[in-house]
Scaffold this active site. Structure first.
Site, PDB file in Angstrom:
ATOM      1  N   CYS A  29       0.824  -1.218   0.000  1.00 13.06           N
ATOM      2  CA  CYS A  29       0.000   0.000   0.000  1.00 13.06           C
ATOM      3  C   CYS A  29       0.859   1.270   0.000  1.00 13.06           C
ATOM      4  CB  CYS A  29      -0.904  -0.054   1.227  1.00 13.06           C
ATOM      5  SG  CYS A  29      -1.650   1.495   1.712  1.00 13.06           S
ATOM      6  N   CYS A  32       0.078   3.712   2.811  1.00 12.95           N
ATOM      7  CA  CYS A  32       0.575   3.237   4.104  1.00 12.95           C
ATOM      8  C   CYS A  32       2.013   3.708   4.319  1.00 12.95           C
ATOM      9  CB  CYS A  32       0.512   1.722   4.174  1.00 12.95           C
ATOM     10  SG  CYS A  32      -1.172   1.060   4.065  1.00 12.95           S
TER      11      CYS A  32
END
Length: 106
Positions: A29, A32
């Site tokens: 991600c 993230c």
């Protein structure tokens, strides 16, 4: 931030009498990774709370059970209940995460 490795460990941690903060993420991600660049400063600001992280891909079922549809997401739990949930779209800046925590935790 302590990593949660199993659903059993997660369920035990969220039973805390005190609020606990859990970050949901995944290795693939990109948002993230952005969150990880500033989360240390937010943790310092809210260091009177316990912080945990869950890799949504590695701990099966936990994200789904708590309606985590996007990552990263930050959730607050106490006594086994989800108190608050900051969805992925709102975790893009330290200000937005701090504001969310301030509103929820005072």
């Amino acid at each position: 931030m302590e990593a949660i490795q199993t659903a059993e460990q997660f369920n035990e941690i969220i039973q805390s009498d005190e609020p606990v903060i859990v970050k949901f993420y995944a290795d693939w991600c990109p948002d993230c990774k952005v969150l990880d660049m500033f989360i240390g400063d937010v943790i310092k600001e809210f260091n009177n709370y316990k912080w945990y992280e869950v890799n949504s891909d590695e701990v099966a079922g936990v994200a789904e059970n708590h309606q985590v549809m996007g990552i990263p997401s930050i959730l607050i739990f106490q006594n086994g209940e989800k108190l608050a949930h900051q969805h992925s779209a709102y975790t893009k800046s330290p200000e937005s995460v701090s504001e969310f925590l301030q509103q929820q935790l005072g």
